[in-house]
Design a protein around this motif. Structure first.
Motif, PDB file in Angstrom:
ATOM      1  N   CYS A  52       0.834  -1.205   0.000  1.00 19.32           N
ATOM      2  CA  CYS A  52       0.000   0.000   0.000  1.00 19.32           C
ATOM      3  C   CYS A  52       0.868   1.255   0.000  1.00 19.32           C
ATOM      4  N   SER A  53       0.269   2.334  -0.499  1.00 12.70           N
ATOM      5  CA  SER A  53       0.932   3.635  -0.547  1.00 12.70           C
ATOM      6  C   SER A  53       0.148   4.637   0.288  1.00 12.70           C
ATOM      7  N   ASP A  54       0.748   5.802   0.509  1.00 14.61           N
ATOM      8  CA  ASP A  54       0.060   6.854   1.261  1.00 14.61           C
ATOM      9  C   ASP A  54      -1.264   7.197   0.592  1.00 14.61           C
ATOM     10  N   GLY A  55      -2.321   7.264   1.382  1.00 13.43           N
ATOM     11  CA  GLY A  55      -3.647   7.586   0.873  1.00 13.43           C
ATOM     12  C   GLY A  55      -4.476   6.379   0.495  1.00 13.43           C
ATOM     13  N   ASP A  56      -3.866   5.189   0.473  1.00 13.40           N
ATOM     14  CA  ASP A  56      -4.619   3.984   0.120  1.00 13.40           C
ATOM     15  C   ASP A  56      -5.573   3.594   1.249  1.00 13.40           C
ATOM     16  N   TRP A  57      -6.717   3.085   0.852  1.00  7.08           N
ATOM     17  CA  TRP A  57      -7.730   2.618   1.810  1.00  7.08           C
ATOM     18  C   TRP A  57      -7.546   1.124   2.032  1.00  7.08           C
ATOM     19  N   LEU A  58      -7.529   0.696   3.298  1.00  3.38           N
ATOM     20  CA  LEU A  58      -7.278  -0.698   3.641  1.00  3.38           C
ATOM     21  C   LEU A  58      -8.521  -1.448   4.093  1.00  3.38           C
ATOM     22  N   GLY A  59      -9.558  -0.740   4.527  1.00  4.43           N
ATOM     23  CA  GLY A  59     -10.706  -1.430   5.125  1.00  4.43           C
ATOM     24  C   GLY A  59     -10.435  -1.723   6.586  1.00  4.43           C
ATOM     25  N   ASN A  60     -10.734  -2.950   7.030  1.00  7.72           N
ATOM     26  CA  ASN A  60     -10.597  -3.326   8.438  1.00  7.72           C
ATOM     27  C   ASN A  60      -9.399  -4.239   8.648  1.00  7.72           C
ATOM     28  N   ILE A  61      -8.750  -4.091   9.791  1.00  6.15           N
ATOM     29  CA  ILE A  61      -7.650  -4.972  10.201  1.00  6.15           C
ATOM     30  C   ILE A  61      -7.936  -5.452  11.616  1.00  6.15           C
ATOM     31  N   TRP A  62      -7.755  -6.746  11.826  1.00 12.43           N
ATOM     32  CA  TRP A  62      -7.871  -7.319  13.167  1.00 12.43           C
ATOM     33  C   TRP A  62      -6.476  -7.315  13.780  1.00 12.43           C
ATOM     34  N   LEU A  63      -6.346  -6.662  14.939  1.00 10.32           N
ATOM     35  CA  LEU A  63      -5.081  -6.519  15.648  1.00 10.32           C
ATOM     36  C   LEU A  63      -5.131  -7.458  16.847  1.00 10.32           C
ATOM     37  N   ALA A  64      -4.398  -8.578  16.782  1.00 10.73           N
ATOM     38  CA  ALA A  64      -4.546  -9.625  17.791  1.00 10.73           C
ATOM     39  C   ALA A  64      -3.274  -9.781  18.603  1.00 10.73           C
ATOM     40  N   ALA A  65      -3.440  -9.728  19.929  1.00  9.30           N
ATOM     41  CA  ALA A  65      -2.334 -10.022  20.822  1.00  9.30           C
ATOM     42  C   ALA A  65      -2.260 -11.513  21.124  1.00  9.30           C
ATOM     43  N   SER A  66      -3.379 -12.209  20.963  1.00  5.78           N
ATOM     44  CA  SER A  66      -3.450 -13.661  21.152  1.00  5.78           C
ATOM     45  C   SER A  66      -4.667 -14.146  20.392  1.00  5.78           C
ATOM     46  N   GLU A  67      -4.919 -15.435  20.402  1.00  6.55           N
ATOM     47  CA  GLU A  67      -6.056 -15.972  19.673  1.00  6.55           C
ATOM     48  C   GLU A  67      -7.381 -15.440  20.190  1.00  6.55           C
ATOM     49  N   GLU A  71      -8.421  -6.397  18.877  1.00  2.00           N
ATOM     50  CA  GLU A  71      -9.292  -5.274  18.560  1.00  2.00           C
ATOM     51  C   GLU A  71      -9.394  -5.158  17.044  1.00  2.00           C
ATOM     52  N   GLU A  72     -10.557  -4.689  16.571  1.00  2.00           N
ATOM     53  CA  GLU A  72     -10.732  -4.463  15.153  1.00  2.00           C
ATOM     54  C   GLU A  72     -10.578  -2.973  14.868  1.00  2.00           C
ATOM     55  N   LEU A  73      -9.680  -2.653  13.941  1.00  2.00           N
ATOM     56  CA  LEU A  73      -9.494  -1.289  13.467  1.00  2.00           C
ATOM     57  C   LEU A  73     -10.218  -1.178  12.136  1.00  2.00           C
ATOM     58  N   CYS A  74     -11.054  -0.167  11.988  1.00  2.00           N
ATOM     59  CA  CYS A  74     -12.020  -0.128  10.885  1.00  2.00           C
ATOM     60  C   CYS A  74     -11.801   1.083   9.977  1.00  2.00           C
ATOM     61  N   ASP A  75     -12.156   0.894   8.695  1.00  2.00           N
ATOM     62  CA  ASP A  75     -12.167   1.978   7.712  1.00  2.00           C
ATOM     63  C   ASP A  75     -10.805   2.664   7.646  1.00  2.00           C
ATOM     64  N   LEU A  76      -9.751   1.862   7.591  1.00  2.00           N
ATOM     65  CA  LEU A  76      -8.397   2.393   7.712  1.00  2.00           C
ATOM     66  C   LEU A  76      -7.885   2.995   6.406  1.00  2.00           C
ATOM     67  N   VAL A  77      -7.160   4.104   6.546  1.00  9.10           N
ATOM     68  CA  VAL A  77      -6.470   4.749   5.441  1.00  9.10           C
ATOM     69  C   VAL A  77      -4.997   4.897   5.824  1.00  9.10           C
TER      70      VAL A  77
END
Length: 374
Positions: A52-67, A71-77
């Motif tokens: 990805c480059s600056d300004g690209d939209w990623l959608g959602n990412i699940w940030l997991a410390a364990s199984e 936390e879910e990070l949403c609508d990410l740019v």
């Protein structure tokens, strides 16, 4: 004497706390939720996150410390990326978006003893790992409405004890002044209905005689949090019970959602109709998934009817107890409206992939609901 319109119940034991004429601060229109900055530190990105480059939209990412902890990070740019100053051979990636929380100012607890986070994208796609993250974890924020006032209030015993302890400094007195209540609506016909999402939580800080009637008090509550309901909720209540279909169609998505919540709160407990019944869904105003829920409820249960206000709730309603028994049939009139609007993409209100017409048809088919599109 002023008529009570609201009743407060203790959230833990459902005991009455008070009845009051108005609750100032329970309803308020908030500005849009601001986007939040995050930084993935010491990141070894994979997949889309690596390219990805600056300004690209990623959608959602699940940030997991364990199984089981994440936390879910949403609508990410993506805002920037650079070589990490703390972990050689990795990058730091700046993002903005939203943490998925039930209420805006909710606490997000940091996992203990965590030295690495796994990053997962849509459909469990691996997005790599990072050693730390900033901007995600936080304490509970200040309430968006700092104070609420219970106007024309007739307190029950627990609230009266709280009022009598105002000015006392002992821990026991402070504990007495803390309230955590749910809200019910006292309708003009004497019926009582839950106000979904309505809460009064905080510490009693003042009480004065009310001008609304002898023996009544106006009580100030220093709020401990909770998002207010939109002011349009009151407009919806003013139309209840509706006598014709599609009154919800004048509202935007947020209030269409609240309409379905009010429909749930006022749901009649009539027996389910037998299997095999045909219902007619008026699709002229189904321009979003909230409109589908409202139209489906009215197709099955008439004006103001309820048959789910999210996907899981529709699934539950198809299991019985909400007015219809599967298998049944729906004739969906003017379905071209939904075909045009319920399309693939990202739903920035729900912070999730958009619900498409085809998805809804598959859901209903799994529940043995035949749909004829017209």
């Amino acid at each position: 004497m002023t008529t009570a319109r609201w009743r407060l119940l203790d959230s833990f034991d459902d005991e009455p706390v008070a009845e009051c004429a108005e609750i100032d601060g329970l309803f308020a229109d908030l500005p849009p939720r601001p986007r939040e900055p995050f930084t993935l530190i010491g990141c070894s990105p994979e997949g889309t996150l690596a390219t990805c480059s600056d300004g690209d939209w990623l959608g959602n990412i699940w940030l997991a410390a364990s199984e089981s902890d994440g936390e879910e990070l949403c609508d990410l740019v993506v805002r920037a990326r650079r070589p990490s100053e703390t972990v050689p051979g990795t990058v730091d990636i700046d993002l903005d978006g939203f943490v998925d929380v039930p209420e805006r100012m909710d606490e997000v607890r940091r996992p203990r003893d965590t030295t690495e986070f796994e990053l997962t994208g849509p459909d469990d796609t691996a997005f790599g790992r990072c050693t730390d993250v900033t901007g995600v974890y936080r304490e509970t924020g200040p309430p968006l409405v700092p104070r609420l006032r219970l106007l024309g209030c007739r307190p029950a015993a627990t609230l009266q004890a709280a009022i009598e302890s105002i000015g006392q400094t002992s821990n026991a007195a402070r504990q007495r002044r803390m309230i955590c209540t749910s809200v019910e609506r006292l309708a003009a016909d004497g019926t009582i209905h839950t106000v979904f999402g309505g809460h009064v939580r905080g510490m009693i800080s003042a009480a004065v005689p009310s001008p609304l009637g002898d023996g009544l008090v106006d009580v100030t509550v220093d709020s401990s949090g909770g998002d207010p309901l939109p002011t349009g909720y009151l407009d919806i209540l003013g139309q209840w019970p509706p006598t014709e279909k599609n009154l919800w169609a004048r509202y935007g998505r947020e209030l269409r959602h609240e309409w379905c919540g009010v429909a749930l709160a006022h749901r009649a407990g009539r027996p389910d109709r037998p299997p095999g019944v045909t219902y007619h869904l008026d699709g002229r105003f189904v321009t979003d998934v909230e409109g589908f829920y409202a139209a489906l409820g009215e197709a099955i249960n008439g004006p103001g009817g309820y048959f789910g206000w999210n996907l899981d709730a529709v699934d539950d309603c198809c299991g019985g107890g909400f007015g219809a028994t599967t298998p049944f049939r729906i004739v969906w009139h003017d379905s071209a409206v939904a075909r045009t609007h319920l399309t693939a993409g990202y739903d920035h209100r729900r912070l999730r992939p958009a619900v498409t017409l085809d998805y809804l048809l598959d859901l209903l088919a799994r529940e043995r609901v035949e749909v004829e599109l017209r």
